[in-house]
Design a protein around this motif. Sequence first.
Motif, PDB file in Angstrom:
ATOM      1  N   MET A   1       0.837  -1.207   0.000  1.00 40.58           N
ATOM      2  CA  MET A   1       0.000   0.000   0.000  1.00 40.58           C
ATOM      3  C   MET A   1       0.871   1.257   0.000  1.00 40.58           C
ATOM      4  O   MET A   1       0.567   2.234  -0.705  1.00 40.58           O
ATOM      5  N   HIS A   2       1.968   1.231   0.789  1.00 45.90           N
ATOM      6  CA  HIS A   2       2.886   2.365   0.765  1.00 45.90           C
ATOM      7  C   HIS A   2       3.468   2.570  -0.630  1.00 45.90           C
ATOM      8  O   HIS A   2       3.573   3.717  -1.114  1.00 45.90           O
ATOM      9  N   GLU A   3       3.818   1.480  -1.274  1.00 46.08           N
ATOM     10  CA  GLU A   3       4.378   1.585  -2.623  1.00 46.08           C
ATOM     11  C   GLU A   3       3.360   2.147  -3.610  1.00 46.08           C
ATOM     12  O   GLU A   3       3.691   3.009  -4.447  1.00 46.08           O
ATOM     13  N   ASP A   4       2.116   1.681  -3.493  1.00 42.69           N
ATOM     14  CA  ASP A   4       1.066   2.184  -4.404  1.00 42.69           C
ATOM     15  C   ASP A   4       0.835   3.674  -4.197  1.00 42.69           C
ATOM     16  O   ASP A   4       0.712   4.458  -5.161  1.00 42.69           O
ATOM     17  N   ILE A   5       0.789   4.075  -2.907  1.00 42.27           N
ATOM     18  CA  ILE A   5       0.558   5.497  -2.633  1.00 42.27           C
ATOM     19  C   ILE A   5       1.719   6.336  -3.134  1.00 42.27           C
ATOM     20  O   ILE A   5       1.529   7.420  -3.730  1.00 42.27           O
ATOM     21  N   ALA A   6       2.955   5.819  -2.933  1.00 39.39           N
ATOM     22  CA  ALA A   6       4.120   6.572  -3.384  1.00 39.39           C
ATOM     23  C   ALA A   6       4.124   6.717  -4.902  1.00 39.39           C
ATOM     24  O   ALA A   6       4.404   7.800  -5.442  1.00 39.39           O
ATOM     25  N   VAL A   7       3.785   5.639  -5.613  1.00 42.08           N
ATOM     26  CA  VAL A   7       3.769   5.700  -7.087  1.00 42.08           C
ATOM     27  C   VAL A   7       2.686   6.661  -7.575  1.00 42.08           C
ATOM     28  O   VAL A   7       2.906   7.490  -8.478  1.00 42.08           O
ATOM     29  N   GLY A   8       1.495   6.585  -6.951  1.00 40.89           N
ATOM     30  CA  GLY A   8       0.416   7.485  -7.369  1.00 40.89           C
ATOM     31  C   GLY A   8       0.762   8.951  -7.107  1.00 40.89           C
ATOM     32  O   GLY A   8       0.496   9.827  -7.946  1.00 40.89           O
ATOM     33  N   THR A   9       1.371   9.224  -5.937  1.00 36.68           N
ATOM     34  CA  THR A   9       1.744  10.601  -5.604  1.00 36.68           C
ATOM     35  C   THR A   9       2.795  11.116  -6.584  1.00 36.68           C
ATOM     36  O   THR A   9       2.735  12.279  -7.027  1.00 36.68           O
TER      37      THR A   9
ATOM     38  N   GLY B   1       1.139  15.440  -1.228  1.00 40.81           N
ATOM     39  CA  GLY B   1       1.309  14.390  -0.244  1.00 40.81           C
ATOM     40  C   GLY B   1       0.016  13.669   0.047  1.00 40.81           C
ATOM     41  O   GLY B   1      -1.075  14.180  -0.247  1.00 40.81           O
ATOM     42  N   VAL B   2       0.119  12.487   0.635  1.00 39.45           N
ATOM     43  CA  VAL B   2      -1.031  11.656   0.975  1.00 39.45           C
ATOM     44  C   VAL B   2      -0.899  11.289   2.446  1.00 39.45           C
ATOM     45  O   VAL B   2       0.177  10.889   2.911  1.00 39.45           O
TER      46      VAL B   2
ATOM     47  N   VAL C   1      -1.145  14.040  11.588  1.00 40.86           N
ATOM     48  CA  VAL C   1      -1.059  12.626  11.251  1.00 40.86           C
ATOM     49  C   VAL C   1       0.094  12.436  10.265  1.00 40.86           C
ATOM     50  O   VAL C   1       0.522  13.398   9.602  1.00 40.86           O
ATOM     51  N   PRO C   2       0.627  11.200  10.138  1.00 44.29           N
ATOM     52  CA  PRO C   2       1.734  10.975   9.191  1.00 44.29           C
ATOM     53  C   PRO C   2       1.290  11.279   7.758  1.00 44.29           C
ATOM     54  O   PRO C   2       0.184  10.921   7.336  1.00 44.29           O
ATOM     55  N   LYS C   3       2.214  11.932   7.022  1.00 48.65           N
ATOM     56  CA  LYS C   3       1.931  12.271   5.640  1.00 48.65           C
ATOM     57  C   LYS C   3       3.198  11.994   4.807  1.00 48.65           C
ATOM     58  O   LYS C   3       4.315  12.322   5.220  1.00 48.65           O
ATOM     59  N   LEU C   4       3.023  11.389   3.621  1.00 48.62           N
ATOM     60  CA  LEU C   4       4.118  11.084   2.702  1.00 48.62           C
ATOM     61  C   LEU C   4       3.979  12.004   1.494  1.00 48.62           C
ATOM     62  O   LEU C   4       2.967  11.947   0.785  1.00 48.62           O
ATOM     63  N   SER C   5       4.991  12.866   1.281  1.00 52.33           N
ATOM     64  CA  SER C   5       4.932  13.846   0.196  1.00 52.33           C
ATOM     65  C   SER C   5       6.039  13.561  -0.810  1.00 52.33           C
ATOM     66  O   SER C   5       7.118  13.049  -0.462  1.00 52.33           O
ATOM     67  N   TYR C   6       5.742  13.945  -2.074  1.00 57.41           N
ATOM     68  CA  TYR C   6       6.720  13.848  -3.158  1.00 57.41           C
ATOM     69  C   TYR C   6       6.885  15.251  -3.723  1.00 57.41           C
ATOM     70  O   TYR C   6       5.892  15.925  -4.043  1.00 57.41           O
TER      71      TYR C   6
ATOM     72  N   GLY D   1      12.133  13.808  -4.858  1.00 59.92           N
ATOM     73  CA  GLY D   1      12.255  12.774  -3.839  1.00 59.92           C
ATOM     74  C   GLY D   1      11.098  12.806  -2.872  1.00 59.92           C
ATOM     75  O   GLY D   1      10.241  13.703  -2.912  1.00 59.92           O
ATOM     76  N   PHE D   2      11.067  11.749  -1.990  1.00 57.44           N
ATOM     77  CA  PHE D   2      10.000  11.606  -1.009  1.00 57.44           C
ATOM     78  C   PHE D   2      10.483  12.115   0.346  1.00 57.44           C
ATOM     79  O   PHE D   2      11.673  12.069   0.664  1.00 57.44           O
ATOM     80  N   LEU D   3       9.493  12.546   1.182  1.00 58.27           N
ATOM     81  CA  LEU D   3       9.752  12.986   2.538  1.00 58.27           C
ATOM     82  C   LEU D   3       8.513  12.683   3.360  1.00 58.27           C
ATOM     83  O   LEU D   3       7.386  12.999   2.950  1.00 58.27           O
ATOM     84  N   GLN D   4       8.683  12.041   4.544  1.00 56.80           N
ATOM     85  CA  GLN D   4       7.578  11.723   5.439  1.00 56.80           C
ATOM     86  C   GLN D   4       7.645  12.649   6.639  1.00 56.80           C
ATOM     87  O   GLN D   4       8.711  12.799   7.249  1.00 56.80           O
ATOM     88  N   TYR D   5       6.534  13.195   7.049  1.00 51.85           N
ATOM     89  CA  TYR D   5       6.449  14.100   8.194  1.00 51.85           C
ATOM     90  C   TYR D   5       5.012  14.096   8.695  1.00 51.85           C
ATOM     91  O   TYR D   5       4.156  13.378   8.144  1.00 51.85           O
ATOM     92  N   ASN D   6       4.742  14.819   9.771  1.00 54.42           N
ATOM     93  CA  ASN D   6       3.393  14.893  10.358  1.00 54.42           C
ATOM     94  C   ASN D   6       2.761  16.243   9.971  1.00 54.42           C
ATOM     95  O   ASN D   6       3.369  17.301  10.127  1.00 54.42           O
ATOM     96  N   TRP D   7       1.498  16.169   9.480  1.00 55.48           N
ATOM     97  CA  TRP D   7       0.800  17.380   9.004  1.00 55.48           C
ATOM     98  C   TRP D   7      -0.665  17.268   9.372  1.00 55.48           C
ATOM     99  O   TRP D   7      -1.229  16.169   9.436  1.00 55.48           O
ATOM    100  N   THR D   8      -1.307  18.396   9.617  1.00 56.40           N
ATOM    101  CA  THR D   8      -2.705  18.407  10.059  1.00 56.40           C
ATOM    102  C   THR D   8      -3.632  18.322   8.842  1.00 56.40           C
ATOM    103  O   THR D   8      -3.467  19.065   7.869  1.00 56.40           O
ATOM    104  N   LYS D   9      -4.596  17.371   8.897  1.00 52.66           N
ATOM    105  CA  LYS D   9      -5.582  17.254   7.825  1.00 52.66           C
ATOM    106  C   LYS D   9      -6.514  18.464   7.820  1.00 52.66           C
ATOM    107  O   LYS D   9      -6.739  19.082   8.867  1.00 52.66           O
ATOM    108  N   PRO D  10      -7.031  18.776   6.667  1.00 53.33           N
ATOM    109  CA  PRO D  10      -8.040  19.873   6.604  1.00 53.33           C
ATOM    110  C   PRO D  10      -9.244  19.524   7.477  1.00 53.33           C
ATOM    111  O   PRO D  10      -9.789  18.417   7.374  1.00 53.33           O
ATOM    112  N   GLY D  11      -9.628  20.448   8.341  1.00 51.64           N
ATOM    113  CA  GLY D  11     -10.771  20.249   9.214  1.00 51.64           C
ATOM    114  C   GLY D  11     -10.436  19.456  10.458  1.00 51.64           C
ATOM    115  O   GLY D  11     -11.343  19.138  11.226  1.00 51.64           O
TER     116      GLY D  11
END
Length: 582
Positions: A35-43, A172-173, A153-158, A138-148
């Motif tokens: 699932m991480h790989e799928d999300i990373a590829v889609g992002t 990011g997702v 929560v953890p977020k993976l950004s490209y 490249g990719f970077l993982q960090y914590n970011w607040t969801k809208p609303g």
Amino acid sequence: MKLRIRARINLIGVAAGIGLLVLLGLSLMKLSAVMHEDIAVGTRHAVESAHGVLAHYETLERNGTMSRADAQKAALTTLSAMRYGDNDYFWVNDMQPRMLMHPMKPELDGTDLTARTDADGKAMFVQMVDIVRKNGAGFLQYNWTKPGATAAVPKLSYVKGFAPWGWLVGSGVYIDTISDAVWAAGVSLGLLALLVAAIVLLCGWRIGRSITVPVETVTARMRSLADGDTDTAIPGLDRGDEVGEMSAALTVFRDAAVVARGLELEQQRVVAQIGDALSQLAESDLTPRLDGFPSAYAAIERDFNQAVERLSTALAAVRASSDAIGSGASAITQASDDLSHRTEQQAASLEETAAAIQEITTTVRETADGTARANVAVAETRAEAKASGDIVRQAVDAMGGIERASAEISEIITVIDGIAFQTNLLALNAGVEAARAGEAGKGFAVVASEVRALAQRSADAARDVKARITVSATQVDRGVALVGDTGRALDRIVERVEEISTLVATIAVSASHQSSGLQQINIAVGEMDSTTQQNAAMVVENNAAARALSGKAGDLLGLVERFRLAEATRGRGYGGLRALAA
């Protein structure tokens, strides 16, 4: 580790359950990774699409269709409206970093992002710029607040850089959805695994019980059979499995135990009878015999009876031999006494002979020493005679030299006499001439007269010396002849001395050989004396041993008399012993 069969079978079910749990954990880990790989590829694909939008407007700027400001504004507007997935969005910032467009948090537009951090204190925008500068994307993982929402929560950004404008576009997702999905899958799969494990444990328990209960029953019957129970029936004989085979084998063991019990009773009776016979043997009674043994023990009966019979025969022979040994020991003692007396006499004779030979050896040794000293004296005399001969020869040579010197002096005197004669003639002529000269020659006539007188005295002296030398030469000739005779006499003396030296040396060698031979004879006689003394000591020891043997024979006879023998074996004696040995 010692475990019962039931525990081992149940352990199979436990191992199966543990294996299912391990497989469940590996499956969930694999699901999370996929699932991480799928999300990373889609992002990444979505960010590359957004990057394509920026490239499109940059192309319009290069073609002159739009100015840079208009092109950048249009690009930001387009990206702010773009969505994908579960309402996921894009943002754009420059390399300062400074936020250029954030559709969900427009309050960030135009702000400096250098000090902007996530809930864990990570400066994610600065790290995004570093990634673009080093790798371009490249990719970077960090914590970011969801809208609303209020919690990060953890977020993976490209992120990917756009070099012509110096921008960075990213998206990011939120990956907490992955954890939720994995947890839901884990719960469902865990319940399924627990159900399968329960079924496996139940089947293992049932199968283990179906195996262990019959085995425990047969085991209990084995213990009772080991305790001597041969009457109770063997369980499980009607089974067609391995338990039935164990029961059949146990039946064989029971039958063997019944037979063994009968044999044990029979063996106890045989052992008791042998024990009684051995007790009588221990009491020195050799009359008991075994009788009535079963066929299995017939060999023991026969061997025991034969052993006792042979022992009785041997003891009877020992008794007869003891008598003979006693008689022989007495004879040996008497003979040893006679031999001891004769040996002592011989030892005394040898001792006297050794003393006489020792005196002869001493005398011969002294003679040899005197002969050796005479040989040395003769050798010294011969050396001195040779030296005297050498001196005489030197004296003869000296006399010859004197004779030659006398002849030479005679010749010189003859010359002097001639000179005196010539001088006398010259003086005479001078006197004649002086007389002719008259007064003028008177002085010369006086001188001539004196010279003549001197020449006359010289001639007289020369004749006198010659006469004396002639006498001396005659004496020297006699001395030479006498010295020669003396030298020849000394040579004959030296020859005789050498003959005497040879004879004395021969006598000395013979005396030395005689001394050595007598010394060897003395040693041999001494050894004979020592051997005779040893023989005398051995005779004494043999005498003592014979007496001891006689005593031991009496003791042996006393011991044999303690045994009770059958009447048939009492008179066998040596013949029985020979038969026993055969």
